[in-house]
Write a protein that holds these residues in place. Structure first.
Motif, mmCIF file in Angstrom:
data_model
loop_
_atom_site.group_PDB
_atom_site.id
_atom_site.type_symbol
_atom_site.label_atom_id
_atom_site.label_comp_id
_atom_site.label_asym_id
_atom_site.label_seq_id
_atom_site.Cartn_x
_atom_site.Cartn_y
_atom_site.Cartn_z
ATOM 1 N N PRO A 146 36.808 38.808 50.527
ATOM 2 C CA PRO A 146 37.645 39.627 49.628
ATOM 3 C C PRO A 146 38.215 40.859 50.328
ATOM 4 O O PRO A 146 39.352 41.238 50.093
ATOM 5 C CB PRO A 146 36.693 40.040 48.513
ATOM 6 C CG PRO A 146 35.558 39.103 48.584
ATOM 7 C CD PRO A 146 35.439 38.660 49.998
ATOM 8 N N VAL A 147 37.414 41.466 51.202
ATOM 9 C CA VAL A 147 37.892 42.646 51.930
ATOM 10 C C VAL A 147 39.063 42.267 52.819
ATOM 11 O O VAL A 147 40.071 42.974 52.893
ATOM 12 C CB VAL A 147 36.745 43.245 52.762
ATOM 13 C CG1 VAL A 147 37.246 44.384 53.626
ATOM 14 C CG2 VAL A 147 35.620 43.701 51.858
ATOM 15 N N VAL A 186 41.130 39.807 52.370
ATOM 16 C CA VAL A 186 42.305 39.513 51.546
ATOM 17 C C VAL A 186 43.018 40.811 51.167
ATOM 18 O O VAL A 186 44.238 40.933 51.290
ATOM 19 C CB VAL A 186 41.906 38.712 50.293
ATOM 20 C CG1 VAL A 186 43.086 38.600 49.346
ATOM 21 C CG2 VAL A 186 41.424 37.331 50.696
ATOM 22 N N THR A 187 42.234 41.812 50.747
ATOM 23 C CA THR A 187 42.831 43.111 50.410
ATOM 24 C C THR A 187 43.575 43.685 51.606
ATOM 25 O O THR A 187 44.716 44.138 51.493
ATOM 26 C CB THR A 187 41.727 44.098 49.980
ATOM 27 O OG1 THR A 187 40.924 43.453 48.993
ATOM 28 C CG2 THR A 187 42.315 45.364 49.428
ATOM 29 N N SER A 188 42.931 43.644 52.774
ATOM 30 C CA SER A 188 43.563 44.180 53.982
ATOM 31 C C SER A 188 44.858 43.450 54.275
ATOM 32 O O SER A 188 45.880 44.058 54.608
ATOM 33 C CB SER A 188 42.637 44.033 55.187
ATOM 34 O OG SER A 188 41.377 44.549 54.875
ATOM 35 N N ILE A 191 38.528 50.439 54.934
ATOM 36 C CA ILE A 191 38.265 49.370 53.962
ATOM 37 C C ILE A 191 37.215 48.403 54.520
ATOM 38 O O ILE A 191 36.278 47.997 53.839
ATOM 39 C CB ILE A 191 39.571 48.638 53.626
ATOM 40 C CG1 ILE A 191 40.508 49.584 52.869
ATOM 41 C CG2 ILE A 191 39.320 47.374 52.819
ATOM 42 C CD1 ILE A 191 41.871 49.034 52.640
ATOM 43 N N MET A 220 40.540 41.354 41.713
ATOM 44 C CA MET A 220 40.426 39.913 41.834
ATOM 45 C C MET A 220 38.975 39.465 41.635
ATOM 46 O O MET A 220 38.712 38.567 40.852
ATOM 47 C CB MET A 220 40.903 39.491 43.217
ATOM 48 C CG MET A 220 41.179 38.022 43.316
ATOM 49 S SD MET A 220 41.218 37.566 45.042
ATOM 50 C CE MET A 220 39.493 37.665 45.431
ATOM 51 N N THR A 221 38.088 40.154 42.284
ATOM 52 C CA THR A 221 36.680 39.793 42.119
ATOM 53 C C THR A 221 36.222 40.058 40.697
ATOM 54 O O THR A 221 35.432 39.302 40.152
ATOM 55 C CB THR A 221 35.811 40.599 43.099
ATOM 56 O OG1 THR A 221 36.223 41.946 43.024
ATOM 57 C CG2 THR A 221 35.911 40.076 44.488
ATOM 58 N N VAL A 232 46.871 41.913 52.254
ATOM 59 C CA VAL A 232 47.945 42.299 51.329
ATOM 60 C C VAL A 232 48.523 43.654 51.729
ATOM 61 O O VAL A 232 49.737 43.842 51.787
ATOM 62 C CB VAL A 232 47.408 42.340 49.878
ATOM 63 C CG1 VAL A 232 48.441 42.949 48.950
ATOM 64 C CG2 VAL A 232 47.051 40.947 49.418
ATOM 65 N N LEU A 233 47.636 44.598 52.066
ATOM 66 C CA LEU A 233 48.106 45.936 52.463
ATOM 67 C C LEU A 233 48.948 45.869 53.730
ATOM 68 O O LEU A 233 50.018 46.465 53.817
ATOM 69 C CB LEU A 233 46.905 46.863 52.679
ATOM 70 C CG LEU A 233 46.230 47.384 51.419
ATOM 71 C CD1 LEU A 233 45.007 48.208 51.789
ATOM 72 C CD2 LEU A 233 47.188 48.225 50.602
ATOM 73 N N GLU A 264 44.519 30.263 46.808
ATOM 74 C CA GLU A 264 43.542 31.272 46.463
ATOM 75 C C GLU A 264 43.065 31.154 45.012
ATOM 76 O O GLU A 264 41.884 31.220 44.735
ATOM 77 C CB GLU A 264 44.161 32.658 46.701
ATOM 78 C CG GLU A 264 43.186 33.806 46.635
ATOM 79 C CD GLU A 264 42.196 33.806 47.788
ATOM 80 O OE1 GLU A 264 42.554 33.310 48.866
ATOM 81 O OE2 GLU A 264 41.059 34.274 47.595
#
Lengths: 312, 409
Positions: free
Chosen positions: A231-232, A234-236, A194, A1-2, A238-239, A305
């Motif tokens: 961003p971190v 957001v990743t977390s 993460i 994404m970034t 989603v996971l 987003e």
């Protein structure tokens, strides 16, 4: 994404300098060819499978798929089923607690490790280890730990507190928290790593500047570091979200949906309907509802987003 | 030309060799101690014919095993043979043409004349063709009681459900759980079925399960059953076990008074070295109405394109019904043979009771032959919810039970 965000302005510049806009379809032909298998998988297997499932959810398919249209009958039965309602409620409880719990614990652990403590590698390994186990193993281990006759309750009672009572897996009203403990134990390690990576990505100068301004450590984390780690997070998110929706094997290993139907979850409802009850139509209807729920949550989020950025 | 002939000859030799020693993978879910012992008898008999039995046991019971088997069959990698319960579980696989027609084996071996009760062969027959080989008869209608537990409580061992209910408080006072019940839904629904047949009687039971008559569920006979089932829930409080054999173990060691479970539980008593009549007692039909349902297991054979395997599958089907295998298998498993013309050499008191009832024709078809798996799943869910929700009243569960029966096909 970034990466995508960084890539966009560069494209704009090159297009402007060359004068005419080359067709985007033929840029980087090799990488496009290389991604054909993945595109094929996504379209045929994911999209095709999804459409197929939705179509057959309007049929009375039993053990084998058959096109006998029954309209919304499967959905009607789904939403009048007590077990489905209980499953949805359970997923809600588990989802909210797991989301908040994982983020809180993982960030706290990551922040503690980030304070350059001694033996960081050891701690990181210990915290990440449960993630290497399958959910079946985790479920079984925690089933034993929470078993009143041989686990935690037994040990504490053996130490003298004979009235100690901790038996979540046999108590319908708190069984979901028994599952939650195992889920958190397994899942927080990865999120912690993460987060730790995210914390390490923060420039040391930020900390120096905060120290010069006399801002306390906790306040720096909450006011400066966390917003920078968006961003971190957001990743977390989603996971964690993916882990919540597919919650199935943990339940099977730990409680099999019991006591009674008090720890049923939607994914298990789907499996039981399709294979135990030999009623594919009902299972497809339930999985379609799971998809709809995910889409309802995802679309506003994706709009906020990504949609907002394009306009700006 | 010469080469072709040689090749053909070589193929023929290989083909002939395969027909004489064929590996057949057989999938089943017999994994508890008594069951595994019984299945080894089948494997021995098959290996003795010069073929090879490849055991494909799946732990976790039928609900776990059936989806695995079905997905292998649909996925095009079927086992040579697989176990299902008698009845409607394989209905759609037969309709889809995935299972082998065994009519010629059945006719050659006169299955029509030897299979008793005939309803077992009917359950295998679709449009006049036979699709499965019944191997044993299991009936749900048994209550197993521990002599030691009743001796400890100082009350005589009950001979029917009413006496059992009356003596339950004495057992509880002695620290014994009167009724052992595993936490899995099929056990609770199964026990309810036993109580329904025993307490509401055969006519009411058949009207509900065969004719799907929901008004009978709401009638007085079934009201009595739901109330008794509510009482049973109280009797089982305090013992948290999941698997049926763990519940049986509680009866074996005397920490529980009784268990309502099919005759497969007897294999566990036998493995523990217990003797019927001195260590444990059995009551067919809870002692109230001695009627047995004739469920059990049957082997199905998926269609196979390899003629050598097809021949071996038919050979195995015939072997499963042969008198010697029927005796050795059923003696080990605690089930009853599907043919009336064999003598079980070492029958104990309980098996004899079952054989007498079978000979007297006091049988009904099994629930799995009458209800579709979909309906069974719905009833399982309902009964297990009732069992673990103390606030749910018998009247509530009765109403929902009637709704499910009304919508059953």
């Amino acid at each position: 994404m970034t990466i995508a965000e960084q890539g966009r302005p560069a494209q704009g510049r090159s297009a402007a300098s060359s004068g005419k806009r080359p067709s985007r379809l033929f840029r980087n032909p090799m990488s496009k060819i290389a991604s054909i298998p993945m595109i094929f998988t996504a379209v045929v297997i994911f999209l095709g499978g999804t459409v197929w499932t939705v179509i057959y959810s309007f049929t009375s398919s039993g053990l084998l798929p058959r096109l006998n249209w029954v309209g919304l009958a499967q959905y009607d039965r789904l939403w009048t089923s007590r077990k489905w309602i209980v499953s949805i409620e359970n997923l809600g409880i588990y989802g909210i607690c797991s989301l908040i719990g994982t983020l809180l614990i993982a960030f706290t652990l990551a922040a503690l490790l980030d304070r350059k403590i001694r033996g960081e590698d050891t701690f990181r390994t210990i915290f990440l280890y449960p993630f290497a186990l399958s959910f079946i193993v985790t479920g079984l281990v925690w089933q034993w730990i929470l078993n009143p006759e041989l686990g935690l309750q037994h040990i504490v009672r053996g130490l003298g507190w004979t009235t100690f009572n901790f038996d979540p897996l046999n108590n319908p009203s708190i069984v979901m928290y028994g599952l939650l403990i195992a889920g958190l134990w397994q899942g927080t390690g990865l999120i912690m790593c993460i987060m730790l990576a995210g914390l390490r990505g923060i420039d040391e100068d930020i900390w120096k500047a905060a120290r010069v301004d006399g801002i306390g450590t906790v306040k720096t984390y909450i006011r400066i570091i966390i917003p920078m780690m968006r961003p971190v997070f957001v990743t977390s998110l989603v996971l964690i979200g993916a882990g919540i929706v597919k919650l199935y094997d943990l339940v099977v290993a730990q409680t099999s949906g019991g006591p009674g139907i008090s720890s049923e979850v939607p994914a298990k409802y789907v499996m039981t309907a399709m294979f135990g009850g030999q009623n594919l139509g009902q299972g497809f209807a339930a999985s379609t509802m799971m998809l709809v729920t995910v889409v309802i949550i995802l679309i506003p989020w994706a709009y906020l987003e990504f949609g907002g950025k394009k306009r700006g | 030309m010469k080469l072709t002939t040689k090749l053909l000859a070589a193929t023929a030799i290989v083909g002939a060799g395969a027909a004489h020693a064929t590996d057949l993978e057989v999938m089943h879910w017999w994994t508890s101690g008594g069951e595994a012992n019984a299945v080894s008898k089948l494997a021995e008999a098959w290996d003795a014919t010069g073929n090879k039995w490849i055991d494909g046991a799946i732990a976790g019971g039928g609900d776990t095993a059936r989806p695995i088997m079905v997905s292998r069959i649909i996925g095009g990698d079927p086992p040579a043979a697989f176990q299902f319960n008698h009845g409607r579980q394989a209905e759609e696989l037969i309709q889809a043409g995935l299972l082998m027609d065994l009519t010629d084996v059945a006719e050659a071996n006169h299955w029509k004349d030897i299979v008793n009760p005939p309803s077992l062969l009917d359950a295998c027959t679709v449009d006049g063709k036979v699709y499965c080989a019944p191997i044993n008869i299991h009936s749900w209608q048994w209550m197993w009681l521990s002599d030691a537990a009743y001796a400890k409580a100082g009350v005589p061992v009950p001979t029917n459900w009413e006496e059992f209910a009356a003596t339950a408080p004495a057992l509880q006072a002695a620290g014994i759980t009167p009724l052992a019940m595993g936490g899995q839904s099929w056990q609770q629904n199964g026990a309810f079925g036993v109580m329904a047949l025993a307490l509401a009687g055969q006519d009411a039971w058949l009207k509900v399960n065969k004719d799907k008559d929901a008004t009978v569920v709401m009638g007085p006979e079934y009201t009595k059953v739901f109330e008794a089932f509510g009482a049973a829930r109280e009797f089982s409080a305090g013992l948290n076990v999941q698997d049926w054999n763990q519940a049986t173990a509680a009866v074996i060691d005397g920490t529980a008074g009784a268990q309502i479970m099919g005759d497969w539980a007897q294999g566990e008593f036998a493995m523990a070295g217990k003797v019927a009549g001195t260590d444990y007692e059995c009551l067919p039909g809870l002692g109230d109405a001695a009627i047995l349902d004739t469920g059990g297991d049957a082997f199905y054979f998926p269609v196979n394109s390899d003629p050598a395997i097809t021949a071996a599958q038919k050979e195995l089907a015939a072997l499963l019904l042969s008198p010697a295998v029927q005796v050795s298998f059923n003696s080990a498993k605690g089930s009853l043979p599907i043919r009336g013309d064999v003598d079980l050499t070492t029958v104990n008191e309980c098996t004899q009771k079952g054989l007498d009832l079978l000979a007297a024709g006091k049988v009904v078809p099994a629930g799995t032959e009458l209800l579709s798996p979909d309906t069974v799943t719905q009833l399982n869910d309902l009964m297990t919810e009732f069992w673990s929700t103390p606030t749910m009243t018998p009247a509530e569960v009765q109403k929902q039970y009637a709704d499910i029966i009304a919508s059953a096909t």
